[in-house]
Motif scaffolding. Structure first.
Motif, PDB file in Angstrom:
ATOM      1  N   ARG A 163      36.172  40.821  46.352  1.00  0.00           N
ATOM      2  CA  ARG A 163      37.060  41.973  46.526  1.00  0.00           C
ATOM      3  C   ARG A 163      38.228  41.532  47.390  1.00  0.00           C
ATOM      4  N   ILE A 164      39.408  41.733  46.852  1.00  0.00           N
ATOM      5  CA  ILE A 164      40.629  41.390  47.563  1.00  0.00           C
ATOM      6  C   ILE A 164      41.522  42.617  47.502  1.00  0.00           C
ATOM      7  N   GLY A 165      41.646  43.307  48.611  1.00  0.00           N
ATOM      8  CA  GLY A 165      42.383  44.572  48.618  1.00  0.00           C
ATOM      9  C   GLY A 165      41.680  45.563  47.702  1.00  0.00           C
ATOM     10  N   ASP A 166      42.426  46.133  46.769  1.00  0.00           N
ATOM     11  CA  ASP A 166      41.825  47.094  45.842  1.00  0.00           C
ATOM     12  C   ASP A 166      41.484  46.462  44.496  1.00  0.00           C
ATOM     13  N   VAL A 167      41.362  45.119  44.478  1.00  0.00           N
ATOM     14  CA  VAL A 167      41.046  44.390  43.250  1.00  0.00           C
ATOM     15  C   VAL A 167      39.616  43.856  43.332  1.00  0.00           C
ATOM     16  N   LEU A 168      38.895  43.989  42.227  1.00  0.00           N
ATOM     17  CA  LEU A 168      37.540  43.459  42.114  1.00  0.00           C
ATOM     18  C   LEU A 168      37.529  42.381  41.037  1.00  0.00           C
ATOM     19  N   LEU A 169      36.994  41.208  41.372  1.00  0.00           N
ATOM     20  CA  LEU A 169      36.844  40.130  40.407  1.00  0.00           C
ATOM     21  C   LEU A 169      35.363  39.846  40.249  1.00  0.00           C
ATOM     22  N   GLN A 170      34.855  39.973  39.043  1.00  0.00           N
ATOM     23  CA  GLN A 170      33.470  39.625  38.723  1.00  0.00           C
ATOM     24  C   GLN A 170      33.513  38.386  37.852  1.00  0.00           C
ATOM     25  N   HIS A 171      32.794  37.363  38.260  1.00  0.00           N
ATOM     26  CA  HIS A 171      32.747  36.113  37.514  1.00  0.00           C
ATOM     27  C   HIS A 171      31.284  35.781  37.259  1.00  0.00           C
TER      28      HIS A 171
END
Length: 148
Positions: free
Chosen positions: A60-68
């Motif tokens: 989670r970076i700020g209001d961004v979610l990255l799922q890998h």
């Protein structure tokens, strides 16, 4: 979100005929820099037949979610024996080969059904293709993959 996304992936994998489940036996939560992702399932990761099936990471970076994540379709042919024997793959669990498109369709169906919203397939842009091509040599190197 980690549990929700992995639970949705479990449904996709089950639709392919694999009795997958969220790992319950470990009290640890996923940790950054935890080493090779298939050595041991941690809480809410996906396992089948007592072995880790999906390696996942979330940021989670700020209001961004990255799922890998990685879902092996075939058993790995490279890497240390201990790593190759730690996890499992769809074809091992199904005792037959399965094609990428069948797996992709199952995941797409599960995600759209569970998460709602409007979904559309995108295309890789020329700039993205060029950047990926420039990074390929670095990331496909055993020096990068098996570093410690």
């Amino acid at each position: 979100t980690y549990r929700t996304l992995n639970a949705t992936l479990v449904e996709a994998i089950r639709s392919l005929g694999v009795p997958a489940r969220l790992a319950q036996s470990h009290n640890r939560s996923p940790q950054p820099d935890a080493g090779a992702c298939f050595w041991e399932p941690v809480r809410d990761e996906i396992e089948a037949a007592g072995r880790k099936l999906v390696g996942s990471a979330q940021a989670r970076i700020g209001d961004v979610l990255l799922q890998h994540g990685s879902l092996p379709i075939q058993p790995p042919s490279l890497g240390p024996e201990s790593l190759r024997s730690a996890g499992t793959s769809l074809s091992e669990l199904l005792s037959k080969s399965i094609c990428f498109s069948a797996v992709a369709e199952a995941i797409e169906s599960a995600m759209t059904g569970a998460l709602g919203g409007l979904w559309c397939r995108g295309r890789v842009r020329g700039r993205e293709q060029r950047m990926a091509a420039s990074l390929l040599h670095h990331y496909e190197s055993p020096t990068w993959t098996w570093r410690r």
